[in-house]
Structure formats: C-alpha cells, structure tokens
Enzyme design. Structure first.
Site, mmCIF file in Angstrom:
data_model
loop_
_atom_site.group_PDB
_atom_site.id
_atom_site.type_symbol
_atom_site.label_atom_id
_atom_site.label_comp_id
_atom_site.label_asym_id
_atom_site.label_seq_id
_atom_site.Cartn_x
_atom_site.Cartn_y
_atom_site.Cartn_z
ATOM 1 N N ARG A 70 -25.841 23.592 -35.135
ATOM 2 C CA ARG A 70 -26.524 25.037 -35.468
ATOM 3 C C ARG A 70 -27.673 25.290 -36.104
ATOM 4 O O ARG A 70 -27.658 24.194 -36.975
ATOM 5 C CB ARG A 70 -25.009 25.899 -36.438
ATOM 6 C CG ARG A 70 -23.774 26.131 -35.809
ATOM 7 C CD ARG A 70 -22.603 27.034 -36.514
ATOM 8 N NE ARG A 70 -22.172 25.959 -36.936
ATOM 9 C CZ ARG A 70 -22.105 25.817 -38.216
ATOM 10 N NH1 ARG A 70 -23.648 27.287 -38.966
ATOM 11 N NH2 ARG A 70 -21.647 25.213 -39.119
ATOM 12 N N TYR A 198 -26.768 24.594 -27.337
ATOM 13 C CA TYR A 198 -25.480 24.108 -28.482
ATOM 14 C C TYR A 198 -24.577 25.539 -28.395
ATOM 15 O O TYR A 198 -24.708 25.864 -29.062
ATOM 16 C CB TYR A 198 -26.243 23.653 -29.822
ATOM 17 C CG TYR A 198 -25.280 23.189 -30.478
ATOM 18 C CD1 TYR A 198 -24.168 22.288 -30.386
ATOM 19 C CD2 TYR A 198 -24.621 24.194 -31.845
ATOM 20 C CE1 TYR A 198 -23.272 21.803 -30.970
ATOM 21 C CE2 TYR A 198 -23.331 23.772 -32.365
ATOM 22 C CZ TYR A 198 -22.895 22.789 -32.002
ATOM 23 O OH TYR A 198 -21.753 22.486 -32.764
ATOM 24 N N LYS A 207 -18.655 31.899 -32.482
ATOM 25 C CA LYS A 207 -18.963 32.171 -33.929
ATOM 26 C C LYS A 207 -19.941 33.457 -33.697
ATOM 27 O O LYS A 207 -19.741 34.170 -34.795
ATOM 28 C CB LYS A 207 -20.199 30.705 -34.864
ATOM 29 C CG LYS A 207 -20.015 30.121 -34.223
ATOM 30 C CD LYS A 207 -18.729 29.641 -35.200
ATOM 31 C CE LYS A 207 -17.779 28.441 -35.336
ATOM 32 N NZ LYS A 207 -17.275 28.013 -36.087
ATOM 33 N N HIS A 227 -13.492 31.995 -40.264
ATOM 34 C CA HIS A 227 -12.986 30.345 -39.889
ATOM 35 C C HIS A 227 -11.900 29.588 -39.999
ATOM 36 O O HIS A 227 -12.099 29.058 -41.198
ATOM 37 C CB HIS A 227 -14.356 29.484 -40.415
ATOM 38 C CG HIS A 227 -14.741 28.438 -40.185
ATOM 39 N ND1 HIS A 227 -15.751 27.263 -40.576
ATOM 40 C CD2 HIS A 227 -14.761 28.061 -38.906
ATOM 41 C CE1 HIS A 227 -16.228 26.536 -40.222
ATOM 42 N NE2 HIS A 227 -15.326 27.037 -38.894
ATOM 43 N N SER A 249 -17.194 23.746 -41.729
ATOM 44 C CA SER A 249 -17.217 22.754 -40.235
ATOM 45 C C SER A 249 -17.191 21.388 -40.034
ATOM 46 O O SER A 249 -17.834 20.661 -41.438
ATOM 47 C CB SER A 249 -18.424 23.396 -39.879
ATOM 48 O OG SER A 249 -18.626 24.783 -39.137
ATOM 49 N N CYS A 251 -14.651 20.019 -41.324
ATOM 50 C CA CYS A 251 -13.659 18.790 -42.431
ATOM 51 C C CYS A 251 -12.315 19.354 -41.933
ATOM 52 O O CYS A 251 -11.636 19.620 -42.865
ATOM 53 C CB CYS A 251 -13.888 19.989 -43.860
ATOM 54 S SG CYS A 251 -16.061 20.003 -44.056
ATOM 55 N N ASP A 278 -10.091 27.057 -34.703
ATOM 56 C CA ASP A 278 -11.170 27.068 -35.824
ATOM 57 C C ASP A 278 -11.735 28.450 -36.035
ATOM 58 O O ASP A 278 -12.524 29.125 -36.875
ATOM 59 C CB ASP A 278 -12.728 26.849 -33.867
ATOM 60 C CG ASP A 278 -13.861 26.976 -35.535
ATOM 61 O OD1 ASP A 278 -14.529 26.340 -36.529
ATOM 62 O OD2 ASP A 278 -14.720 27.828 -34.611
ATOM 63 N N ARG A 366 -19.199 16.894 -29.147
ATOM 64 C CA ARG A 366 -18.014 17.547 -28.677
ATOM 65 C C ARG A 366 -17.164 17.711 -28.202
ATOM 66 O O ARG A 366 -18.182 16.854 -26.620
ATOM 67 C CB ARG A 366 -17.989 19.201 -29.436
ATOM 68 C CG ARG A 366 -19.279 19.256 -30.994
ATOM 69 C CD ARG A 366 -17.924 20.197 -31.688
ATOM 70 N NE ARG A 366 -19.481 20.561 -32.849
ATOM 71 C CZ ARG A 366 -18.061 20.911 -33.756
ATOM 72 N NH1 ARG A 366 -16.866 21.005 -33.586
ATOM 73 N NH2 ARG A 366 -18.625 21.231 -35.023
HETATM 74 N N1 LIG Z 1 -10.229 11.936 -44.758
HETATM 75 C C1 LIG Z 1 -9.931 12.586 -44.383
HETATM 76 N N2 LIG Z 1 -10.834 13.272 -43.289
HETATM 77 C C2 LIG Z 1 -10.446 13.789 -42.292
HETATM 78 C C3 LIG Z 1 -9.113 14.431 -42.335
HETATM 79 N N3 LIG Z 1 -8.853 15.209 -41.380
HETATM 80 C C4 LIG Z 1 -10.453 15.641 -40.542
HETATM 81 N N4 LIG Z 1 -10.898 13.982 -41.061
HETATM 82 C C5 LIG Z 1 -11.899 14.115 -40.821
HETATM 83 O O1 LIG Z 1 -12.687 15.174 -40.698
HETATM 84 C C6 LIG Z 1 -13.809 15.587 -39.412
HETATM 85 C C7 LIG Z 1 -13.844 16.052 -38.579
HETATM 86 O O2 LIG Z 1 -12.707 17.191 -38.657
HETATM 87 P P1 LIG Z 1 -11.996 18.147 -37.418
HETATM 88 O O3 LIG Z 1 -10.901 18.788 -37.337
HETATM 89 O O4 LIG Z 1 -13.037 18.293 -36.249
HETATM 90 O O5 LIG Z 1 -13.194 19.384 -38.100
HETATM 91 P P2 LIG Z 1 -13.088 20.974 -38.149
HETATM 92 O O6 LIG Z 1 -13.147 22.035 -39.202
HETATM 93 O O7 LIG Z 1 -11.893 21.495 -36.866
HETATM 94 O O8 LIG Z 1 -15.083 21.509 -37.573
HETATM 95 P P3 LIG Z 1 -15.213 22.763 -36.505
HETATM 96 O O9 LIG Z 1 -14.746 22.006 -35.380
HETATM 97 O O10 LIG Z 1 -17.061 21.887 -37.030
HETATM 98 O O11 LIG Z 1 -14.920 23.500 -37.579
HETATM 99 C C8 LIG Z 1 -13.471 14.202 -39.244
HETATM 100 O O12 LIG Z 1 -14.742 12.923 -39.464
HETATM 101 C C9 LIG Z 1 -12.440 13.794 -38.802
HETATM 102 O O13 LIG Z 1 -12.119 12.088 -39.371
HETATM 103 C C10 LIG Z 1 -8.220 13.917 -43.329
HETATM 104 O O14 LIG Z 1 -7.186 14.899 -43.833
HETATM 105 N N5 LIG Z 1 -8.349 12.666 -44.582
HETATM 106 O O1 LIG Z 2 -19.735 26.374 -33.890
HETATM 107 C C1 LIG Z 2 -19.528 25.664 -33.425
HETATM 108 O O2 LIG Z 2 -20.669 24.490 -32.941
HETATM 109 C C2 LIG Z 2 -18.674 24.662 -33.857
HETATM 110 C C3 LIG Z 2 -18.180 25.139 -34.664
HETATM 111 O O3 LIG Z 2 -17.156 25.201 -34.469
HETATM 112 C C4 LIG Z 2 -18.884 25.032 -36.372
HETATM 113 O O4 LIG Z 2 -19.864 24.365 -36.701
HETATM 114 O O5 LIG Z 2 -17.969 25.416 -37.470
HETATM 115 MN MN LIG Z 3 -15.758 25.829 -37.206
#
Ligand SMILES: Nc1nc2c(ncn2[C@@H]2O[C@H](COP(=O)(O)OP(=O)(O)OP(=O)(O)O)[C@@H](O)[C@H]2O)c(=O)[nH]1
Ligand SMILES: O=C([O-])CC(=O)C(=O)O
Ligand SMILES: [Mn+2]
Length: 590
Positions: A70, A198, A207, A227, A249, A251, A278, A366
């Site tokens: 993004r 993207y 989003k 979110h 994002s 996290c 999400d 992704r």
């Molecule tokens: N240390 C740690 N890292 C975590 C944990 N859960 C997720 N992660 C890390 O967070 C990152 C990705 O998290 P996702 O669950 O894919 O992220 P999301 O919040 O769904 O993100 P978006 O799709 O971007 O909104 C990776 O680097 C994971 O390894 C956790 O409990 N502990």
């Molecule tokens: O929107 C996207 O490209 C992926 C996503 O979930 C974020 O960035 O939070």
């Molecule tokens: Mn997201």
C-alpha cells in the site's frame, strides 16, 4: 428496481466513454469465468503456473517491483470540507481530485477489456452487508475479487433490489509511481484508483470500500467498520465466545484468527473457529450486544513466516486453488517464502535466487485464498445476523513497556487504549520498517474521516441498554535484552485469550493497576511452556516512569486532533496519568 440497473449502466457507459476500452465484460462470478481469466493470464504471462501436482489450481503473480505494498502517501480522502478528513489522512479538493484522476483515466483502457464487477461485502442475505461495483482493466484484480468477495450475479441482484452501491474505478495504468493515486470521495461513496495493481490499492472492495468508505457509512448509520479479525473460542463445555481484535497490518491478525490451541488445550477440548482475518463490521443488536460480520469471503494473507509451526491452518488453506503474489519458487516449481523448509531457486522478481538481493520472497508477498478452504472456517461466518462479540482486543508491535495483556476498566478507558495504540511499521506499506508510530485502533491508514470524530463515534456506543464487550490490550512482541521475543506467541496466545474469557465470565479476579487490570501470575495457564518466573514478571510489570512518559506522549498525540477530540477521551488520559502519579514506582502484577 430497473432504475438502479439503469443508473449502474449509465455509470458504466460514462466510464467506458472516458477510458475507451475495446470491450466491456460484466462479471457473473462463475467458475467458468474464473477459469477463462486464469487461462488468459497464463497465456499473457500475468500468471505463472505453479507445480500442479503439489499445488493444484495454484498460480504465481509477480507485480512490478515498485508496486508491492500500500502507498499511504498517495492515498487520499477527499471530503468536500478538508476538516472532515482530519490530520490522520491526506486530502485534496474533490473537484481537483476528480479532474486529476479523470485525466489519468482518459483513454487508459484502449485496446483492453473493461471488467464490471458487482460484489457484496458480507453474506449475501445479511442486513449488515453492503454492495459495490468495481470497474477495472485488470484480470488479476477480477480473479482476486472473485476469491475475496461475493462477486457476480447474486451481488448484482442485491444491488438492483437495494438501490445503492459504492462505485470503484480502477486501472493499473502504466504502473508508474509518479502516476499513482488511490482516491476516496466519501460523500459520493466513490473510489478512484490508478497506477497500482497491488492488493490494498487495487482490490477496491477491501481497504478502500470495506474500511475507508465503510467507516463513513458506519458513522452515518450507527455501526463500526474496523481493521479487525474475528475468532470464535470454544471451551470444553462447547460454549463459544467471539473476539474481535485490531492489530496493524502484518501484526498477527491472520495468525490469531487461525490459531491452533496448545497441546494441553486440545486434549481438554478447546477449539478455535475462524470468522475473519482482516475486517470486521459490527453493530448493536436488539439485545444491546455488538454483532459482527466479516465482509470478506477470502484471505489476502502475508506469506512470509507462514509455516507448519506458526500457522498450519493457513498452510493447509493454501495447498490448492490459491493465487500467490511475489513469493519465491523452488526447483520443482513450488511456492516458497522465508519460514518454509527447502530452498528457493527463483526470487520474487523471477531472478535466480541470490541472498545478496535480500529475501527470496518479498516481505509483503501474499496469498489470496477462499475462506472456505480454511480447516477452522466457522459455519457462523455465513450467518446473516453475525456473531455476538464478547471482547475487543487492541494490540501492536511494542518491544518494550506494554504488558502482555491488560484490561480496560470500562468502555471509555478501552477507547483510550485503542486510540493510544502504537506499533512498529511493517512491510505492508511502502516506507521505513520498524519505526514506532501511533496507529489508533489499527486504522491509521484506513479511517476515512477525522480521527477526533472517529473517537467520538466509538464513545457513542456506550449508551443506556448497551451490553458492550470488554476491551483488552495485548502485546505479543515484547523483547528481552537479547532482542528476542519474551512471549512465545502464536498458538500460546490462547493462554491469554482464556484469561480474557475468564474475565468476561467473571471467573478471574486479576490485579488492578493504574493502567488497567492485569492477570495475577497464577491466572495464566502456563503448563507445558518454558517461561521462567522472571520473564513472566517482566511481561506483566508496570514500569511507572515509563508509563508516565507514555501517557504524556498519548496526551500530546490526542491534542493533535483538537478541536474535534472528545473531551471525555482527554479526561480519561488525565485520569490514568493521575492514577500513575499516586502509584508505587514498580507495580508488578505478578
Ligand atoms: N512474535 C510473534 N509474531 C507474530 C505473532 N503472530 C503473528 N506474528 C508475526 O506477524 C507477521 C504477520 O502477521 P499476520 O497475521 O499475517 O498479519 P495481519 O495482521 O493479518 O496483517 P494484514 O493482512 O497486513 O492486515 C508475521 O511476521 C508473523 O510471524 C505472535 O504471536 N508472536
Ligand atoms: O490491504 C492490503 O494490501 C493488505 C492488508 O491487509 C493490509 O495492508 O493491512
Ligand atoms: Mn489488513
């Protein structure tokens, strides 16, 4: 209603007159249509076939190297009155923005097909769902929208019945970062996106619609567009609590939504149900509780780090019928990213893999997959009424200070916890990674109006008759002096969720501190974990001096939203700051 169809057709004609495509294709959402699009993209190189023996129906898309995340600095929210946009968004005068975008769209689809995508965000029969139509010249966008939304004939029928829809116009353009804008016109329920292919910039249902435009609809109509993941936690007695959690994002939302309980929990009969990973739309039901739906039908998840140990449910989901974007490839043509066993031979740009070029898979690579392929997909995710929310969780990447978990004393305190959220930036957006920034409710890039008004909207849910969820704040990302994470995270996060549920059910006492209620050390079930008492104490400590500085920073941050900042929120910040003044220097909850 014939008039809605006419309005839609008129808009499609206007767009076609501007963009001048060779053909217009109205998407019906069928499997045949999807197959035909895939064949066409395989033929022109937009998609690369992956190993069909190991990964049937899986394809790889490599985006332009400048178009992998993004772009927040190019994402604008164009309210007629700039004040409504707030310091949390970039703004342009709507007339100027339309003129700029229409100049870019002028003739941009010449020789190409223009696709018209009617889609529904949310279960097709849910009163909480909302519809939109995206017009795009990208077959990759169509294929992704097919997976991520309820797209096609049923959505179009609902639009004709309902009479309203969000208008989204998208073109990949020249993929020139100098000619790239993602613009929102909340008053017109319209989106215009040019120059990026993207996900978050181009799949306009996600989003752009479900957060930036929907947050405006939600404020007008009395609901929340957030979110957040939604997860159901079923205890051994077969009772399920639904939890909604906002993390910025990359996290941990996808990971928490698909969590695998630790061994002992599984033996005891705990189960986890994925409702969304999400986005969450929620509104008060007749009984005063908040009911939530996931407006999406698929996952657009972060690939790196997804493995059999971190997220086996995601890995199982993406074993077939998945579109991968910007991952690496192994010698036998399987998708690969950092965190998986094996070795890549080709990196995300299609070059022979050379560690000197950085990670093999782009850090924001992704997968796009239908939610139905997730082994823990909740049957309730298709429920028109949504699921009742027992707890709302906020959290971010905070290497220090923020404890593993704390509970807000009431709704106003919880809204302050959400507003005060901070997190280190990630690869999900272009720019520096690992910089601490405030990201209120994980909505900094997505709240489609002034944060001051948004906080007031959140506070407004606390009204007579409301049975609001408890609010918590978590931090899975505390680091020790050696730079390693203190908390094991992932499946073990259930130990923290169990404590929250015990609090919701009135079964855990907790320890009250100035910053909120923390678990007493013996209230977290830690058997089977290698976590010594000192580490646990560190995870649950309240460092008074550190918190005083944090509260001062929060106050200053909130003041940035004056004069629209609700006085109640600033008063709440002062209340917590005052409570800290009176506290002992170190209050260990443990
Ligand atoms: N240390 C740690 N890292 C975590 C944990 N859960 C997720 N992660 C890390 O967070 C990152 C990705 O998290 P996702 O669950 O894919 O992220 P999301 O919040 O769904 O993100 P978006 O799709 O971007 O909104 C990776 O680097 C994971 O390894 C956790 O409990 N502990
Ligand atoms: O929107 C996207 O490209 C992926 C996503 O979930 C974020 O960035 O939070
Ligand atoms: Mn997201």
């Amino acid at each position: 209603m014939a008039s809605t169809l006419e309005a839609l057709e008129r808009w499609v004609d206007e767009v076609a007159a501007l963009t001048r495509p060779a053909k217009v294709h109205w998407c019906n959402g069928s499997e045949d249509e999807y197959r035909a699009l895939v064949e066409q993209m395989l033929a022109d190189g937009t998609l690369v076939e992956l190993n069909q023996a190991t990964h049937p129906g899986c394809y790889l898309h490599r985006s332009h190297p400048s178009d992998v995340a993004r772009v927040e600095h190019l994402t604008l929210v164009c309210h007629p009155d700039q004040d409504d946009t707030g310091p949390n968004n970039h703004w342009m005068d709507p007339a100027e923005a339309h003129a700029k975008m229409d100049a870019l769209f002028d003739g941009c689809m010449e020789g190409r097909t223009m696709y018209v995508i009617p889609y529904c965000m949310g279960p097709i029969d849910s009163p909480l769902s909302r519809c939109g139509v995206e017009i795009t010249d990208s077959p990759y966008v169509v294929a992704n929208m097919k997976i991520m939304t309820r797209m096609g004939a049923a959505a179009q029928a609902r639009i004709e019945r309902e009479g309203t829809f969000v208008k989204g116009l998208h073109s990949t353009g020249e993929l020139d970062p100098e000619r790239r804008w993602i613009m929102h016109f909340p008053a017109e329920r319209t989106i215009k996106s040019y120059g990026s292919g993207y996900g978050g910039n181009a799949l306009l249902g996600k989003k752009c619609h479900a957060l930036r435009i929907a947050s405006n609809q939600a404020r007008d109509e009395g609901w929340l567009a957030e979110h957040m993941l939604i997860v159901g936690i079923e205890n051994p007695r077969g009772e399920t609590h639904y939890i909604a959690a906002a993390f910025p994002s990359a996290c941990g939302k996808t990971n928490l939504a698909m969590l695998i309980p630790p061994e002992g929990y599984r033996q005891d009969g705990w189960k986890v149900w994925t409702v969304g990973d999400d986005i969450c739309w929620m509104r008060p039901g007749a009984d005063g509780r908040l009911y939530a739906i996931n407006p999406e039908a698929g996952f657009f998840g972060v690939a790196p780090g997804t493995s059999d140990s971190s997220n086996p449910n995601a890995l199982k989901s993406i074993a077939h019928d998945t579109i991968f974007t910007n991952v690496a490839v192994t010698a036998d043509n399987q998708p690969w990213w950092e965190g998986l066993p094996g070795t890549p031979v080709t990196d995300w740009q299609g070059r022979p893999y050379d560690p000197a070029n950085g990670p093999a898979a782009h850090p924001n690579s992704r997968f796009t997959v239908s939610a139905r392929q997730c082994p823990t997909w909740s049957p309730k995710a298709e429920d028109a009424q949504g699921v009742p929310i027992s707890a709302i969780v906020f959290g971010g990447r905070r290497p220090s200070l923020l404890p593993l978990v704390m509970e807000a004393r009431d709704w106003t305190h919880g809204v302050l916890m959400g507003a005060a959220m901070g997190s280190e930036t990630t690869a999900a957006a272009t720019g520096a990674v690992g910089v601490l920034r405030r990201d209120s409710m994980a909505m900094k890039p997505f709240a489609g109006y002034h944060y001051g008004d948004y906080f007031a909207h959140w506070l407004s849910f606390d009204r007579p008759g409301a049975k609001l969820p408890k609010i918590f704040h978590v931090n899975w990302f505390r680091k020790g002096k050696d730079g390693k994470f203190l908390w094991p995270g992932f499946g073990d996060n259930l130990r923290v969720l169990e404590w929250m549920i015990a609090r919701v059910e009135g079964k855990a006492r907790g320890v009250e501190t100035p910053i909120g209620t923390l678990p007493a050390a013996n209230e977290l079930k830690l058997d089977g974990l290698k976590l010594d008492a000192a580490t646990l104490a560190e995870l649950l400590a309240v460092d008074r001096a550190g918190w005083q500085a944090e509260l001062a920073a929060i106050g200053e941050y909130l003041d940035g939203f004056a004069p629209r900042l609700p006085a109640a929120l600033r008063a709440e910040q002062r209340r917590v700051a005052d409570a800290l003044e009176d506290a002992a220097p170190e209050t260990a909850a443990a």
